[in-house]
Design a protein around this motif. Sequence first.
Motif, PDB file in Angstrom:
ATOM      1  N   THR A  68       7.515  13.842   8.433  1.00  0.00           N
ATOM      2  CA  THR A  68       9.030  13.916   7.455  1.00  0.00           C
ATOM      3  C   THR A  68       7.981  14.403   5.925  1.00  0.00           C
ATOM      4  OG1 THR A  68      10.433  12.497   8.199  1.00  0.00           O
ATOM      5  CG2 THR A  68      10.985  12.951   6.253  1.00  0.00           C
ATOM      6  N   ALA A  69       7.592  13.326   5.716  1.00  0.00           N
ATOM      7  CA  ALA A  69       6.860  13.723   4.094  1.00  0.00           C
ATOM      8  C   ALA A  69       6.101  15.335   4.435  1.00  0.00           C
ATOM      9  CB  ALA A  69       5.381  12.557   4.588  1.00  0.00           C
ATOM     10  N   LEU A  75       9.072  18.061   4.699  1.00  0.00           N
ATOM     11  CA  LEU A  75       9.119  18.347   3.151  1.00  0.00           C
ATOM     12  C   LEU A  75       8.819  18.416   1.767  1.00  0.00           C
ATOM     13  CD1 LEU A  75      11.827  14.765   2.899  1.00  0.00           C
ATOM     14  CD2 LEU A  75      12.667  17.386   4.066  1.00  0.00           C
ATOM     15  N   ASP A 129       4.583   1.141   4.932  1.00  0.00           N
ATOM     16  CA  ASP A 129       5.997   1.240   5.171  1.00  0.00           C
ATOM     17  C   ASP A 129       5.819   2.727   5.575  1.00  0.00           C
ATOM     18  OD1 ASP A 129       8.886   3.347   4.495  1.00  0.00           O
ATOM     19  OD2 ASP A 129       8.955   1.209   3.562  1.00  0.00           O
ATOM     20  N   ASP A 130       5.562   2.755   6.788  1.00  0.00           N
ATOM     21  CA  ASP A 130       6.228   4.736   6.593  1.00  0.00           C
ATOM     22  C   ASP A 130       8.012   5.164   7.686  1.00  0.00           C
ATOM     23  OD1 ASP A 130       4.447   7.394   6.850  1.00  0.00           O
ATOM     24  OD2 ASP A 130       4.779   7.164   9.278  1.00  0.00           O
ATOM     25  N   SER A 131       8.226   5.701   6.528  1.00  0.00           N
ATOM     26  CA  SER A 131       9.546   6.052   7.335  1.00  0.00           C
ATOM     27  C   SER A 131      10.038   7.146   7.262  1.00  0.00           C
ATOM     28  CB  SER A 131      10.042   5.837   5.540  1.00  0.00           C
ATOM     29  OG  SER A 131      10.447   3.921   5.239  1.00  0.00           O
ATOM     30  N   ALA A 189       1.207  -1.404  -0.099  1.00  0.00           N
ATOM     31  CA  ALA A 189       0.206  -0.156   0.081  1.00  0.00           C
ATOM     32  C   ALA A 189       1.123   0.834  -0.138  1.00  0.00           C
ATOM     33  CB  ALA A 189      -0.794  -0.465   0.961  1.00  0.00           C
ATOM     34  N   SER A 190       1.203   1.720  -1.207  1.00  0.00           N
ATOM     35  CA  SER A 190       2.256   2.857  -1.619  1.00  0.00           C
ATOM     36  C   SER A 190       1.830   3.569  -2.614  1.00  0.00           C
ATOM     37  CB  SER A 190       3.515   2.260  -1.725  1.00  0.00           C
ATOM     38  OG  SER A 190       4.972   3.686  -1.210  1.00  0.00           O
ATOM     39  N   HIS A 191       2.281   5.001  -2.669  1.00  0.00           N
ATOM     40  CA  HIS A 191       2.658   5.275  -4.316  1.00  0.00           C
ATOM     41  C   HIS A 191       3.230   6.432  -4.740  1.00  0.00           C
ATOM     42  CE1 HIS A 191      -2.178   6.464  -1.825  1.00  0.00           C
ATOM     43  NE2 HIS A 191      -2.360   5.718  -3.063  1.00  0.00           N
ATOM     44  N   GLU A 244      -2.170  10.338   6.740  1.00  0.00           N
ATOM     45  CA  GLU A 244      -0.941  10.736   7.845  1.00  0.00           C
ATOM     46  C   GLU A 244      -1.589  11.549   8.849  1.00  0.00           C
ATOM     47  OE1 GLU A 244       2.830  10.180   6.661  1.00  0.00           O
ATOM     48  OE2 GLU A 244       2.277   8.600   5.218  1.00  0.00           O
ATOM     49  N   ARG A 269      14.659  -0.603   5.376  1.00  0.00           N
ATOM     50  CA  ARG A 269      13.645  -1.226   4.719  1.00  0.00           C
ATOM     51  C   ARG A 269      14.236  -2.853   4.908  1.00  0.00           C
ATOM     52  NH1 ARG A 269      13.020   3.393   1.338  1.00  0.00           N
ATOM     53  NH2 ARG A 269      11.179   4.295   2.691  1.00  0.00           N
ATOM     54  N   GLU A 287      12.523  -0.209  -3.716  1.00  0.00           N
ATOM     55  CA  GLU A 287      12.641  -0.259  -3.170  1.00  0.00           C
ATOM     56  C   GLU A 287      12.650  -1.848  -2.374  1.00  0.00           C
ATOM     57  OE1 GLU A 287      15.741   1.826  -0.321  1.00  0.00           O
ATOM     58  OE2 GLU A 287      15.587   1.065   1.196  1.00  0.00           O
ATOM     59  N   GLU A 346      18.990   7.948  -4.791  1.00  0.00           N
ATOM     60  CA  GLU A 346      18.557   9.733  -4.380  1.00  0.00           C
ATOM     61  C   GLU A 346      18.116  10.310  -3.156  1.00  0.00           C
ATOM     62  OE1 GLU A 346      15.648  10.530  -7.370  1.00  0.00           O
ATOM     63  OE2 GLU A 346      17.138  10.545  -8.922  1.00  0.00           O
ATOM     64  N   TYR A 371      15.188  18.249  -1.292  1.00  0.00           N
ATOM     65  CA  TYR A 371      14.928  18.053   0.136  1.00  0.00           C
ATOM     66  C   TYR A 371      16.863  16.908   1.006  1.00  0.00           C
ATOM     67  CZ  TYR A 371      13.396  12.589  -0.964  1.00  0.00           C
ATOM     68  OH  TYR A 371      13.166  11.805  -1.191  1.00  0.00           O
ATOM     69  N   PHE A 401      -4.857   7.567   0.191  1.00  0.00           N
ATOM     70  CA  PHE A 401      -5.343   7.308   1.675  1.00  0.00           C
ATOM     71  C   PHE A 401      -5.684   7.977   2.256  1.00  0.00           C
ATOM     72  CE2 PHE A 401      -1.386   4.708   0.233  1.00  0.00           C
ATOM     73  CZ  PHE A 401      -1.892   3.394  -0.372  1.00  0.00           C
TER      74      PHE A 401
HETATM   75  O1  LIG Z   1      15.277   9.884  -0.275  1.00  0.00           O
HETATM   76  C1  LIG Z   1      14.416   9.168   0.683  1.00  0.00           C
HETATM   77  N1  LIG Z   1      14.287   7.764   0.357  1.00  0.00           N
HETATM   78  C2  LIG Z   1      13.156   7.015   1.155  1.00  0.00           C
HETATM   79  O2  LIG Z   1      14.324   5.528   1.258  1.00  0.00           O
HETATM   80  C3  LIG Z   1      12.972   7.418   2.347  1.00  0.00           C
HETATM   81  N2  LIG Z   1      11.677   7.590   2.350  1.00  0.00           N
HETATM   82  C4  LIG Z   1      10.900   8.018   3.048  1.00  0.00           C
HETATM   83  N3  LIG Z   1      11.497   9.635   2.329  1.00  0.00           N
HETATM   84  C5  LIG Z   1      10.966  10.479   2.169  1.00  0.00           C
HETATM   85  O3  LIG Z   1      10.179  10.766   3.491  1.00  0.00           O
HETATM   86  C6  LIG Z   1       8.845  10.659   3.464  1.00  0.00           C
HETATM   87  C7  LIG Z   1       7.849  10.231   4.561  1.00  0.00           C
HETATM   88  O4  LIG Z   1       8.149   8.591   3.277  1.00  0.00           O
HETATM   89  P1  LIG Z   1       6.407   7.994   4.217  1.00  0.00           P
HETATM   90  O5  LIG Z   1       6.592   7.083   5.091  1.00  0.00           O
HETATM   91  O6  LIG Z   1       5.458   8.882   4.574  1.00  0.00           O
HETATM   92  O7  LIG Z   1       6.045   7.876   2.427  1.00  0.00           O
HETATM   93  P2  LIG Z   1       5.210   8.596   1.062  1.00  0.00           P
HETATM   94  O8  LIG Z   1       4.550   9.360   1.411  1.00  0.00           O
HETATM   95  O9  LIG Z   1       6.173   8.636  -0.187  1.00  0.00           O
HETATM   96  O10 LIG Z   1       4.610   7.467   0.579  1.00  0.00           O
HETATM   97  P3  LIG Z   1       3.386   6.336   0.310  1.00  0.00           P
HETATM   98  O11 LIG Z   1       3.979   5.150   0.984  1.00  0.00           O
HETATM   99  O12 LIG Z   1       2.695   7.269   1.662  1.00  0.00           O
HETATM  100  O13 LIG Z   1       2.611   6.379   0.040  1.00  0.00           O
HETATM  101  C8  LIG Z   1       8.957  10.611   1.978  1.00  0.00           C
HETATM  102  O14 LIG Z   1       7.961  11.908   1.361  1.00  0.00           O
HETATM  103  C9  LIG Z   1       9.473  11.151   1.518  1.00  0.00           C
HETATM  104  O15 LIG Z   1      10.433  12.662   1.416  1.00  0.00           O
HETATM  105  C10 LIG Z   1      12.907   8.711   1.763  1.00  0.00           C
HETATM  106  N4  LIG Z   1      13.400   9.507   0.920  1.00  0.00           N
END
Ligand SMILES: O=c1[nH]c(=O)c2ncn([C@@H]3O[C@H](COP(=O)(O)OP(=O)(O)OP(=O)(O)O)[C@@H](O)[C@H]3O)c2[nH]1
Length: 196
Positions: A87-88, A91, A70-72, A6-8, A42, A180, A15, A151, A100, A39
């Motif tokens: 973070t999302a 940025l 995944d949330d990172s 479940a990701s966009h 968050e 991950r 990855e 990147e 970023y 979605f």
């Molecule tokens: O260079 C990167 N390598 C990575 O490995 C990575 N993982 C996350 N991010 C950044 O952190 C925000 C939170 O990410 P996030 O987990 O909320 O996901 P997302 O909103 O991009 O996608 P989705 O899975 O929710 O659709 C995202 O907007 C990205 O700016 C990354 N940047």
Amino acid sequence: MQFVVASHNHDKIKELQQIFRVCNNEVIPYTDLLSKIKFPPEGNYSYEENASDKALFISKLLPDKLVIADDSGLLLTARPKILGVRTARDLTNYPTPQQYAQHIIRLVQGRDRKFIMQTSIACAHQGKIIKVVDGTLKGQIASTERGINGEGFSRILIPRGLTKTLAQMTFEESYPYLTRARATEKLIRFLKENHD
Ligand SMILES: O=c1[nH]c(=O)c2ncn([C@@H]3O[C@H](COP(=O)(O)OP(=O)(O)OP(=O)(O)O)[C@@H](O)[C@H]3O)c2[nH]1
């Protein structure tokens, strides 16, 4: 095993596909099975909760599948009040990975360069969370972007004890340091122990 993610975020999906392939599992985006859906927004509380919300949302639509989300985020020791679980959103004004990465370099300029990168992966089945796992990486933010294998964060994150950024390593070299991959290994171990 096949997992539906479940990701966009295309880089995240790619990855995860590479990582799950290491242990002979397959990851497909949910958009291979359903039309793209927005979605729910968050939260600001935890990576675990954000990952679980995304996994549950898609699991309710694909109950027979093993759905992961995944949330990172990246936390900077020098800037504890920003980024992290937000973070999302923090940025949003820096839409490209280069923008970023440069912004983060500026945030630590002349300050403590330590970071903690964190990932939570939630796995859902039949509309219920069956496991949430996490992976973290500590290290230093590089003073310039370095490397071509990846990147954004990959070009500025130097794992503790090393001198290269993740993007200066091959996928195989970087694997042990990827948040991950660290989370995925825990998830696969759990699923093997509990579902064989
Ligand atoms: O260079 C990167 N390598 C990575 O490995 C990575 N993982 C996350 N991010 C950044 O952190 C925000 C939170 O990410 P996030 O987990 O909320 O996901 P997302 O909103 O991009 O996608 P989705 O899975 O929710 O659709 C995202 O907007 C990205 O700016 C990354 N940047």
